[in-house]
Design an enzyme around this catalytic site. Sequence first.
Site, short mmCIF file in Angstrom:
data_model
loop_
_atom_site.label_atom_id
_atom_site.label_comp_id
_atom_site.label_asym_id
_atom_site.label_seq_id
_atom_site.Cartn_x
_atom_site.Cartn_y
_atom_site.Cartn_z
N ASP A 121 0.13 -1.31 0.41
CA ASP A 121 0.33 -0.17 0.15
C ASP A 121 0.80 0.82 0.40
O ASP A 121 1.56 1.31 0.85
CB ASP A 121 -0.67 0.07 1.39
CG ASP A 121 -1.54 1.37 1.47
OD1 ASP A 121 -2.84 1.66 0.68
OD2 ASP A 121 -1.25 2.53 1.87
N TYR A 137 2.73 10.03 -0.62
CA TYR A 137 4.14 9.41 0.25
C TYR A 137 4.97 9.81 -0.54
O TYR A 137 5.84 9.41 0.01
CB TYR A 137 3.67 7.80 0.38
CG TYR A 137 2.12 7.38 1.14
CD1 TYR A 137 1.63 8.10 1.57
CD2 TYR A 137 2.60 6.07 1.44
CE1 TYR A 137 0.40 7.99 1.76
CE2 TYR A 137 0.67 5.49 2.42
CZ TYR A 137 0.32 6.66 3.07
OH TYR A 137 -0.97 6.34 3.01
N LYS A 173 -2.51 5.68 -4.18
CA LYS A 173 -4.49 6.59 -4.06
C LYS A 173 -3.69 7.32 -5.02
O LYS A 173 -2.64 8.20 -4.67
CB LYS A 173 -4.21 6.54 -2.53
CG LYS A 173 -3.65 5.10 -1.72
CD LYS A 173 -4.03 5.51 0.36
CE LYS A 173 -3.87 4.86 1.02
NZ LYS A 173 -2.27 5.21 0.80
N HIS A 216 -7.85 8.64 -1.42
CA HIS A 216 -7.28 8.93 -0.36
C HIS A 216 -8.02 9.12 0.71
O HIS A 216 -7.61 9.04 1.71
CB HIS A 216 -5.90 10.12 -0.67
CG HIS A 216 -4.11 9.77 0.49
ND1 HIS A 216 -3.00 9.47 0.04
CD2 HIS A 216 -4.87 9.42 1.81
CE1 HIS A 216 -2.80 9.56 1.25
NE2 HIS A 216 -3.53 8.92 1.79
N1 LIG Z 1 -5.34 6.69 4.32
C1 LIG Z 1 -4.52 7.16 4.90
O1 LIG Z 1 -5.35 8.22 5.20
C2 LIG Z 1 -3.62 6.15 5.83
C3 LIG Z 1 -2.70 7.06 7.03
C4 LIG Z 1 -2.17 6.19 7.30
C5 LIG Z 1 -1.52 5.86 7.56
N2 LIG Z 1 -2.33 4.45 6.45
C6 LIG Z 1 -1.77 3.31 6.05
O2 LIG Z 1 -1.37 2.02 6.76
C7 LIG Z 1 -0.38 1.76 6.46
C8 LIG Z 1 0.32 1.90 8.61
O3 LIG Z 1 -0.42 3.26 9.21
P1 LIG Z 1 0.92 4.07 10.53
O4 LIG Z 1 1.99 3.92 9.67
O5 LIG Z 1 -0.15 4.83 10.57
O6 LIG Z 1 0.90 3.11 11.55
P2 LIG Z 1 1.38 1.52 12.27
O7 LIG Z 1 1.10 0.48 10.86
O8 LIG Z 1 0.26 0.45 12.81
O9 LIG Z 1 1.87 1.28 12.71
C9 LIG Z 1 3.85 1.69 11.93
C10 LIG Z 1 4.56 2.03 13.32
O10 LIG Z 1 4.94 1.24 14.22
C11 LIG Z 1 5.87 1.19 13.99
N3 LIG Z 1 6.21 -0.88 14.42
C12 LIG Z 1 5.91 -1.04 13.21
N4 LIG Z 1 6.24 -2.83 13.54
C13 LIG Z 1 6.35 -2.52 14.36
C14 LIG Z 1 6.07 -3.77 15.84
N5 LIG Z 1 6.01 -5.27 15.34
N6 LIG Z 1 6.27 -3.56 17.13
C15 LIG Z 1 6.52 -2.01 18.03
N7 LIG Z 1 6.52 -1.84 16.29
C16 LIG Z 1 6.06 -2.09 15.33
C17 LIG Z 1 6.85 1.39 13.23
O11 LIG Z 1 8.45 1.77 13.57
P3 LIG Z 1 9.44 1.03 12.28
O12 LIG Z 1 9.46 1.69 10.86
O13 LIG Z 1 10.43 1.19 13.25
O14 LIG Z 1 9.97 -0.52 12.66
C18 LIG Z 1 5.87 2.96 13.12
O15 LIG Z 1 6.75 3.69 13.77
C19 LIG Z 1 0.53 2.71 5.84
O16 LIG Z 1 2.14 2.93 6.49
C20 LIG Z 1 -0.17 3.12 5.23
O17 LIG Z 1 0.29 3.07 4.09
C21 LIG Z 1 -3.02 4.85 5.76
#
Ligand SMILES: NC(=O)c1ccc[n+]([C@@H]2O[C@H](COP(=O)([O-])OP(=O)(O)OC[C@H]3O[C@@H](n4cnc5c(N)ncnc54)[C@H](OP(=O)(O)O)[C@@H]3O)[C@@H](O)[C@H]2O)c1
Length: 299
Positions: free
Chosen positions: A47, A52, A77, A110
């Site tokens: 994704d 991004y 997106k 998005h």
């Molecule tokens: N549509 C939208 O508006 C929108 C908004 C936000 C996000 N997204 C999508 O959703 C994806 C994920 O969301 P997100 O990045 O906000 O949050 P997330 O996946 O819930 O959390 C990511 C964070 O947690 C850490 N992490 C990853 N695996 C871990 C584990 N096993 N244990 C502890 N910490 C861990 C990562 O750090 P490290 O990288 O250092 O491991 C990062 O700081 C995004 O990459 C994007 O594709 C979409």
Amino acid sequence: MTTEQTRLTLNNGLEIPALGFGVFQTPPDDTIAAVTTAIADGYRLIDTAASYGNEREVGEAIRRSGVDRAELFVETKLWISDYGADKAQVGFDASLRRLGVDYVDVYLLHQPTPADFDDTIAAYQVAEKMVEAGKARAIGVSNFSPDHLTRLLEKVDVVPAINQVELHPYFTNATVQHAHATLGIVTQAWSPIGGIHRYRPADAPGSGNVLENPTITDLADKYGKSPAQVVLRWHLDQGRSALPKSVNPSRIAENIDVFDFALEPAELAAIDALDTGLRGGPDPEQLNTRTFPFAVDNS
Ligand SMILES: NC(=O)c1ccc[n+]([C@@H]2O[C@H](COP(=O)([O-])OP(=O)(O)OC[C@H]3O[C@@H](n4cnc5c(N)ncnc54)[C@H](OP(=O)(O)O)[C@@H]3O)[C@@H](O)[C@H]2O)c1
């Protein structure tokens, strides 16, 4: 690690892996390594988004992976600076060009722009044409409320296959999930392991590290899994798609090692009960090109 991943069937018949890999905030310089590692570990859904700034690197990692394009699901997106019919076509073509692919598997709007909803509708109608042209296999939206979905469905032909929304134990977005069940839309969780509360200011509403919550850590102890794995299992056991992001190889591997256990119904309910009703991300109702003037460069 088992390769037997949960799959979800979208409302147009397309089957996608339930667990995908997110790259929001992954710097372009780190994206090739992260996506390459993810694909090697078994992730097949990636994704990204025009906003991004790493579509080129996602495409490069896909080409380098050695995995057949047909086995990979590329999701991107359209950003709000490209809403409206003409700009949406430019934005869509630019994403294909940056990714270096002939088609994307899933194409999402998005954000809704509720104050300029005609532009949102026109952008979605361009996405509908991309399905007809074979350039997108499925289309959907992101950050839409039930009201936004209703307003969209009054004007378009294709029911979104996916709505990607903020969803983690501290914000379960139950009303949106209920609307999806009624409309046949797959719920795809962003910030699935509550990342937003770790990179937003500590005093932001609903903040707190879900991975340190005792309900989650007790289940992690019970199953011999990590807190992140328990939360991802909660998504999968409730039929959602989830997109954990990481740039860390051991966490990338950890987050896909979730297909060898399942939570009990009472355990799922205990995690549901952690909901605070407070989102960590921006209120989609307030988002438009004036409140959020960032524009994607499609040159
Ligand atoms: N549509 C939208 O508006 C929108 C908004 C936000 C996000 N997204 C999508 O959703 C994806 C994920 O969301 P997100 O990045 O906000 O949050 P997330 O996946 O819930 O959390 C990511 C964070 O947690 C850490 N992490 C990853 N695996 C871990 C584990 N096993 N244990 C502890 N910490 C861990 C990562 O750090 P490290 O990288 O250092 O491991 C990062 O700081 C995004 O990459 C994007 O594709 C979409």
